[in-house]
Design a protein around this motif. Structure first.
Motif, short mmCIF file in Angstrom:
data_model
loop_
_atom_site.label_atom_id
_atom_site.label_comp_id
_atom_site.label_asym_id
_atom_site.label_seq_id
_atom_site.Cartn_x
_atom_site.Cartn_y
_atom_site.Cartn_z
N VAL A 1 0.82 -1.21 0.00
CA VAL A 1 0.00 0.00 0.00
C VAL A 1 0.85 1.27 0.00
O VAL A 1 0.51 2.25 -0.66
CB VAL A 1 -0.99 -0.01 1.20
CG1 VAL A 1 -0.27 0.10 2.53
CG2 VAL A 1 -2.04 1.08 1.04
N PRO B 1 -4.37 8.41 4.36
CA PRO B 1 -4.13 7.98 2.97
C PRO B 1 -3.41 9.04 2.14
O PRO B 1 -2.80 8.72 1.12
CB PRO B 1 -5.54 7.74 2.42
CG PRO B 1 -6.43 7.63 3.61
CD PRO B 1 -5.81 8.49 4.66
N ILE C 1 -5.41 4.09 6.67
CA ILE C 1 -4.76 2.81 6.35
C ILE C 1 -4.25 2.21 7.65
O ILE C 1 -3.52 2.87 8.40
CB ILE C 1 -3.58 3.01 5.39
CG1 ILE C 1 -4.05 3.63 4.07
CG2 ILE C 1 -2.86 1.68 5.13
CD1 ILE C 1 -2.91 4.14 3.19
N SER D 1 -1.86 -0.62 8.88
CA SER D 1 -0.84 -1.45 8.25
C SER D 1 0.23 -1.84 9.25
O SER D 1 0.34 -1.25 10.34
CB SER D 1 -0.19 -0.71 7.07
OG SER D 1 0.51 0.44 7.53
N ASN E 1 -2.01 -4.94 5.22
CA ASN E 1 -2.78 -3.74 5.55
C ASN E 1 -4.24 -3.96 5.21
O ASN E 1 -4.60 -4.87 4.46
CB ASN E 1 -2.25 -2.54 4.76
CG ASN E 1 -2.54 -2.65 3.27
OD1 ASN E 1 -3.61 -2.29 2.79
ND2 ASN E 1 -1.56 -3.19 2.52
N LEU F 1 -7.81 -1.18 4.44
CA LEU F 1 -8.28 0.19 4.27
C LEU F 1 -9.54 0.37 5.08
O LEU F 1 -10.45 -0.46 5.04
CB LEU F 1 -8.57 0.48 2.79
CG LEU F 1 -7.47 0.11 1.79
CD1 LEU F 1 -7.93 0.49 0.37
CD2 LEU F 1 -6.16 0.76 2.14
#
Length: 301
Positions: free
Chosen positions: A168, A264, A279, A281, A294, A296
Motif C-alpha cells: 500500500v 491515505p 490505512i 498497516s 494492511n 483500508l
C-alpha cells in the motif's frame, strides 16, 4: 513453446508498444519482480478486465531497492515458470500478452550498487511519503522503487498500470510520482489477493516460511480483521484498533515490527479514522522473513 513473447531490450518493448498502438489496443502494464503467484495473475486479469487489449508484464529483480544486507541474491528467479503461468492464464484471444525481462545492464546502463553512496546516474525520490512506515527501516527502498518504475513507465508507455494493495505504501508513493511528474498513465490499485483458507496475503516471500511459520503467520491478518470489525461497529480510535491487531498477533507470538494507523494522503500517523478514512498497516518477522499487510478503513483507492 510459450505463446508469450519474452522481450529483453528497451528497443524491443518500444517496437511491441508501437505495434499495439497501430492495432488500436490500449496497453495495460503490470510490473513485477517475478516468482509470479495468484496475486500477480490477478493484476493481469484486472488489466484485461479494464479494457487493455494488450498487457505487458515486466519481470525484473531491481537491485536499487535492496540494501547490501537484504535478500537480493536469494530472491527467487523463476522466469520460465512465470512465462508458463502467463501463457496458461487463458486471457481472451483479443488480448496480447508480452513479458519484458531485461538484464540489469539494460535498466542501469551506468551500473548499479546496492550501496546508495556508490550509485551513479539518475534516480527518482518521492520525499515525505518515502520516509514514512516502511521507510523508517528501509530508507533506500522507495528511492529504488520510484526509480525503476519511472524507467519502466517511460519504456512501456502504458495507458494504465496495475499494482496490488498489499504494497500500500508503494501505491501511495507511485501515485504521487505519477502526479508530480505528469506521467500520462492511470494508476490502478487492485485489492490484495489472499489465501482462501487462512487469509494470508500472497507474497513471493511466503516461500521462505517453514511449515510452522506459515501456520502462525496469518495471525496478523486476523488482527487486522478484528480491527476492521471494531471500525464497522463504530470504533475509530487509533489505540483501540492497533491494540486489536497486536493482541491477535500475540496469540502466535509474532515478532511485530510496527502497526500504524495512517492518513491515505501523506501516510502520517493519525489518532483516529477521520472522514477521509485511514490505512491500518504493519510489518512482522517470521525468522529471517519480513512480511507486510494492511487494510483500508473508510476509503478505497
Amino acid at each position: 513453446m510459450s505463446s508469450v513473447p519474452v522481450l529483453r531490450t528497451v528497443a524491443e518493448v518500444r517496437a511491441w508498444r508501437e505495434e499495439q498502438r497501430a492495432r488500436g489496443r490500449a496497453v495495460g502494464y503490470v510490473p513485477t519482480m517475478g516468482a509470479l503467484h495468484a496475486g500477480h495473475l490477478e493484476l493481469v486479469k484486472a488489466a484485461e478486465a479494464a479494457g487493455s487489449g494488450a498487457v505487458m508484464v515486466s519481470i525484473f529483480v531491481n537491485p536499487a531497492q535492496f540494501a547490501p544486507h537484504e535478500d537480493l541474491d536469494r530472491y527467487p528467479r523463476t522466469l520460465d515458470s512465470d512465462v508458463g503461468k502467463l501463457a496458461a492464464l487463458g486471457l481472451g484471444q483479443a488480448t496480447a500478452v508480452a513479458v519484458f525481462a531485461p538484464a540489469v545492464a539494460e535498466m542501469y546502463p551506468r551500473g548499479i550498487s546496492t550501496t546508495v553512496a556508490e550509485q551513479r546516474g539518475t534516480f527518482v525520490e518521492v520525499r515525505g511519503l518515502s520516509e514514512m512506515l516502511e521507510g523508517g527501516t528501509r530508507p533506500h527502498f522507495f528511492r529504488g522503487v520510484a526509480t525503476v518504475v519511472a524507467k519502466l513507465l517511460h519504456i512501456v508507455m502504458p495507458d494504465a498500470a496495475f499494482f496490488g494493495q498489499k504494497d500500500v505504501q508503494q501505491c501511495c508513493v507511485l501515485r504521487a510520482m505519477v502526479q508530480d511528474l505528469h506521467f500520462p498513465v492511470a494508476l490502478r490499485v487492485v485489492p490484495t489477493v489472499r489465501d482462501p483458507v487462512d487469509g494470508l496475503a500472497l507474497s513471493s516471500r511466503n516461500v521462505y516460511l517453514t511449515p510452522e511459520q506459515r501456520a502462525r503467520a496469518p495471525a496478523f491478518y486476523r488482527g487486522l480483521c478484528r480491527a476492521r470489525d471494531l471500525f464497522a461497529a463504530g470504533t475509530t480510535a487509533r489505540d483501540e484498533l492497533i491494540a486489536a491487531v497486536r493482541a491477535e498477533a500475540a496469540t502466535e507470538q509474532l515478532d511485530v515490527e510496527y502497526v500504524c494507523l495512517s492518513s491515505p494522503d501523506d501516510l502520517a500517523e493519525v489518532q483516529a479514522v477521520g472522514s477521509g478514512g485511514a490505512i491500518l498497516s504493519g510489518a512482522w518477522r517470521m525468522g529471517t522473513t519480513r512480511l507486510i499487510d494492511n487494510i483500508l478503513l473508510g476509503f478505497e483507492f
